[in-house]
Motif scaffolding. Structure first.
Motif, PDB file in Angstrom:
ATOM      1  N   THR A  77     -10.066  -6.308   8.432  1.00 50.31           N
ATOM      2  CA  THR A  77      -8.755  -5.850   8.902  1.00 50.31           C
ATOM      3  C   THR A  77      -8.573  -4.366   8.627  1.00 50.31           C
ATOM      4  OG1 THR A  77      -7.846  -8.030   8.414  1.00 50.31           O
ATOM      5  CG2 THR A  77      -6.267  -6.260   8.755  1.00 50.31           C
ATOM      6  N   GLY A  78      -9.036  -3.900   7.487  1.00 52.19           N
ATOM      7  CA  GLY A  78      -8.888  -2.492   7.118  1.00 52.19           C
ATOM      8  C   GLY A  78      -9.636  -1.549   8.041  1.00 52.19           C
ATOM      9  N   VAL A  79     -10.881  -1.899   8.417  1.00 47.64           N
ATOM     10  CA  VAL A  79     -11.667  -0.997   9.263  1.00 47.64           C
ATOM     11  C   VAL A  79     -11.290  -1.108  10.737  1.00 47.64           C
ATOM     12  CG1 VAL A  79     -13.602  -0.893   7.659  1.00 47.64           C
ATOM     13  CG2 VAL A  79     -13.623  -2.587   9.491  1.00 47.64           C
ATOM     14  N   THR A  80     -10.532  -2.153  11.132  1.00 47.33           N
ATOM     15  CA  THR A  80     -10.104  -2.260  12.526  1.00 47.33           C
ATOM     16  C   THR A  80      -8.672  -1.761  12.715  1.00 47.33           C
ATOM     17  OG1 THR A  80      -9.495  -4.566  12.158  1.00 47.33           O
ATOM     18  CG2 THR A  80     -11.634  -4.151  13.163  1.00 47.33           C
ATOM     19  N   GLU A  81      -7.710  -2.330  11.993  1.00 42.94           N
ATOM     20  CA  GLU A  81      -6.300  -1.977  12.173  1.00 42.94           C
ATOM     21  C   GLU A  81      -5.783  -1.060  11.079  1.00 42.94           C
ATOM     22  OE1 GLU A  81      -4.311  -5.747  12.179  1.00 42.94           O
ATOM     23  OE2 GLU A  81      -5.899  -6.603  13.418  1.00 42.94           O
ATOM     24  N   GLY A  82      -6.256  -1.214   9.862  1.00 40.83           N
ATOM     25  CA  GLY A  82      -5.740  -0.469   8.727  1.00 40.83           C
ATOM     26  C   GLY A  82      -4.524  -1.170   8.141  1.00 40.83           C
ATOM     27  N   THR A 124       3.097   9.958   5.340  1.00 40.30           N
ATOM     28  CA  THR A 124       3.927  10.769   6.228  1.00 40.30           C
ATOM     29  C   THR A 124       5.390  10.472   5.935  1.00 40.30           C
ATOM     30  OG1 THR A 124       3.801   9.062   7.935  1.00 40.30           O
ATOM     31  CG2 THR A 124       2.248  10.881   8.108  1.00 40.30           C
ATOM     32  N   ALA A 125       6.234  11.447   6.248  1.00 38.27           N
ATOM     33  CA  ALA A 125       7.681  11.280   6.091  1.00 38.27           C
ATOM     34  C   ALA A 125       8.327  11.593   7.441  1.00 38.27           C
ATOM     35  CB  ALA A 125       8.210  12.195   4.990  1.00 38.27           C
ATOM     36  N   PRO A 126       8.402  10.575   8.356  1.00 34.27           N
ATOM     37  CA  PRO A 126       8.974  10.831   9.675  1.00 34.27           C
ATOM     38  C   PRO A 126      10.433  11.249   9.627  1.00 34.27           C
ATOM     39  CG  PRO A 126       8.488   8.490   9.403  1.00 34.27           C
ATOM     40  CD  PRO A 126       7.970   9.198   8.201  1.00 34.27           C
ATOM     41  N   LYS A 127      11.192  10.705   8.691  1.00 36.96           N
ATOM     42  CA  LYS A 127      12.579  11.116   8.441  1.00 36.96           C
ATOM     43  C   LYS A 127      12.674  11.460   6.969  1.00 36.96           C
ATOM     44  CE  LYS A 127      14.531   7.745  11.677  1.00 36.96           C
ATOM     45  NZ  LYS A 127      15.349   6.526  11.720  1.00 36.96           N
ATOM     46  N   GLN A 128      13.789  12.075   6.577  1.00 34.69           N
ATOM     47  CA  GLN A 128      13.957  12.424   5.166  1.00 34.69           C
ATOM     48  C   GLN A 128      14.144  11.197   4.294  1.00 34.69           C
ATOM     49  OE1 GLN A 128      17.144  15.268   4.831  1.00 34.69           O
ATOM     50  NE2 GLN A 128      15.729  16.980   5.040  1.00 34.69           N
ATOM     51  N   THR A 129      14.514  10.061   4.905  1.00 34.56           N
ATOM     52  CA  THR A 129      14.762   8.854   4.120  1.00 34.56           C
ATOM     53  C   THR A 129      13.699   7.789   4.347  1.00 34.56           C
ATOM     54  OG1 THR A 129      16.170   7.980   5.864  1.00 34.56           O
ATOM     55  CG2 THR A 129      17.242   9.222   4.113  1.00 34.56           C
ATOM     56  N   GLU A 130      12.579   8.144   4.965  1.00 33.76           N
ATOM     57  CA  GLU A 130      11.500   7.181   5.207  1.00 33.76           C
ATOM     58  C   GLU A 130      10.168   7.765   4.768  1.00 33.76           C
ATOM     59  OE1 GLU A 130      11.199   5.788   9.193  1.00 33.76           O
ATOM     60  OE2 GLU A 130      13.252   5.045   9.251  1.00 33.76           O
ATOM     61  N   ILE A 131       9.328   6.900   4.207  1.00 30.55           N
ATOM     62  CA  ILE A 131       7.972   7.273   3.817  1.00 30.55           C
ATOM     63  C   ILE A 131       7.039   6.197   4.375  1.00 30.55           C
ATOM     64  CG2 ILE A 131       6.395   7.742   1.910  1.00 30.55           C
ATOM     65  CD1 ILE A 131       8.885   8.287   0.172  1.00 30.55           C
ATOM     66  N   VAL A 132       5.967   6.617   5.047  1.00 30.92           N
ATOM     67  CA  VAL A 132       4.990   5.681   5.607  1.00 30.92           C
ATOM     68  C   VAL A 132       3.642   5.964   4.958  1.00 30.92           C
ATOM     69  CG1 VAL A 132       3.840   4.877   7.695  1.00 30.92           C
ATOM     70  CG2 VAL A 132       6.235   5.573   7.791  1.00 30.92           C
ATOM     71  N   ILE A 133       3.029   4.916   4.381  1.00 27.29           N
ATOM     72  CA  ILE A 133       1.733   5.025   3.714  1.00 27.29           C
ATOM     73  C   ILE A 133       0.737   4.210   4.508  1.00 27.29           C
ATOM     74  CG2 ILE A 133       0.483   4.632   1.559  1.00 27.29           C
ATOM     75  CD1 ILE A 133       3.803   4.495   0.727  1.00 27.29           C
ATOM     76  N   GLU A 134      -0.377   4.817   4.931  1.00 23.52           N
ATOM     77  CA  GLU A 134      -1.390   4.128   5.725  1.00 23.52           C
ATOM     78  C   GLU A 134      -2.773   4.398   5.159  1.00 23.52           C
ATOM     79  OE1 GLU A 134       0.113   4.012  10.247  1.00 23.52           O
ATOM     80  OE2 GLU A 134      -0.100   6.046   9.433  1.00 23.52           O
ATOM     81  N   GLY A 135      -3.676   3.413   5.342  1.00 21.81           N
ATOM     82  CA  GLY A 135      -5.047   3.564   4.899  1.00 21.81           C
ATOM     83  C   GLY A 135      -5.853   2.324   5.222  1.00 21.81           C
ATOM     84  N   ILE A 136      -7.166   2.364   4.905  1.00 23.58           N
ATOM     85  CA  ILE A 136      -8.023   1.215   5.199  1.00 23.58           C
ATOM     86  C   ILE A 136      -8.221   0.316   3.982  1.00 23.58           C
ATOM     87  CG2 ILE A 136      -9.247   2.401   7.055  1.00 23.58           C
ATOM     88  CD1 ILE A 136     -11.630   2.760   5.183  1.00 23.58           C
ATOM     89  N   ASP A 137      -7.796   0.765   2.807  1.00 24.50           N
ATOM     90  CA  ASP A 137      -7.939  -0.014   1.575  1.00 24.50           C
ATOM     91  C   ASP A 137      -6.571  -0.606   1.206  1.00 24.50           C
ATOM     92  OD1 ASP A 137      -8.447  -1.083  -0.898  1.00 24.50           O
ATOM     93  OD2 ASP A 137      -9.265   0.747  -1.767  1.00 24.50           O
ATOM     94  N   GLN A 138      -6.432  -1.925   1.328  1.00 23.95           N
ATOM     95  CA  GLN A 138      -5.151  -2.588   1.086  1.00 23.95           C
ATOM     96  C   GLN A 138      -4.665  -2.364  -0.346  1.00 23.95           C
ATOM     97  OE1 GLN A 138      -5.125  -6.909   1.270  1.00 23.95           O
ATOM     98  NE2 GLN A 138      -3.039  -6.895   2.056  1.00 23.95           N
ATOM     99  N   GLN A 139      -5.561  -2.445  -1.298  1.00 22.77           N
ATOM    100  CA  GLN A 139      -5.175  -2.287  -2.693  1.00 22.77           C
ATOM    101  C   GLN A 139      -4.666  -0.876  -2.959  1.00 22.77           C
ATOM    102  OE1 GLN A 139      -6.603  -0.535  -5.554  1.00 22.77           O
ATOM    103  NE2 GLN A 139      -5.075  -1.484  -6.857  1.00 22.77           N
ATOM    104  N   LEU A 140      -5.343   0.136  -2.418  1.00 21.87           N
ATOM    105  CA  LEU A 140      -4.947   1.527  -2.645  1.00 21.87           C
ATOM    106  C   LEU A 140      -3.619   1.843  -1.967  1.00 21.87           C
ATOM    107  CD1 LEU A 140      -5.796   4.209  -3.915  1.00 21.87           C
ATOM    108  CD2 LEU A 140      -6.983   4.757  -1.796  1.00 21.87           C
TER     109      LEU A 140
END
Length: 177
Positions: A77-82, A124-140
């Motif tokens: 899942t990590g290497v396909t969708e993240g 990324t911080a698309p708005k000042q009140t939102e934070i989005v964390i993305e990656g291929i390692d679920q634990q990290l």
């Protein structure tokens, strides 16, 4: 019998898996991930799917069977969708913005909190009140989200703080006069 462990993990197109001993390496469009299993299970790749089987019927082997299969599925899942975690900031004057590789958080302290983003994760911080964390390692991804949330966990009286998107905060009634 493990119900999860019995199901093979399918490999979608563009994803390849190689097994060497007890370790499996999965390559996909988003990157490469690997996992080393214990000696209680056997990992094989056949018919474009990864199968995990226990070695023996001990309790530990049965525990590792389902866990190893879940870990392999998370690699695929990590290497396909993240993986993705979203945080919301609630509170007057509380805000976040990215400056290079640093997340700057204004959380009501006398100073801004500077959070260095580790390698392997995109914040990324698309708005000042939102934070989005993305990656291929679920634990990290989960650990980075927990570390950011830890700076100002939501409090039960006004609900101010950093919470996961969709998280329900049990609210308490304030002091009576």
């Amino acid at each position: 019998m493990s119900r999860i462990g019995k199901k093979p993990v399918g490999l979608p197109s563009g994803v390849s898996a190689t097994v060497s001993g007890q370790s499996i390496e999965v390559k996909g469009p988003k990157g490469t991930r690997s996992f080393t299993a214990t000696d209680d299970v056997t990992i094989t790749v056949e018919d474009n799917a990864v199968k995990v089987t226990p070695r023996g019927l001990s309790k530990r082997a049965r525990q590792q069977w389902g866990m190893t299969r879940s870990m392999v599925e998370n690699l695929v899942t990590g290497v396909t969708e993240g993986f993705k975690k979203e945080l919301e900031i609630t509170g007057v004057g509380y805000r976040a913005n990215m400056q290079g590789n640093t997340l700057k958080l204004a959380l009501g302290y006398s100073h801004d909190v500077d959070f260095e983003v580790p390698a392997g994760v995109t914040v990324t911080a698309p708005k000042q009140t939102e934070i989005v964390i993305e990656g291929i390692d679920q634990q990290l991804v989960g650990q980075v989200a927990a570390n950011i949330r830890q700076w100002r966990a939501p409090e039960p009286y006004k609900g101010k703080g950093i919470r996961y998107k969709g998280e329900y905060i049990f609210r308490k009634e304030g002091k009576k006069k």
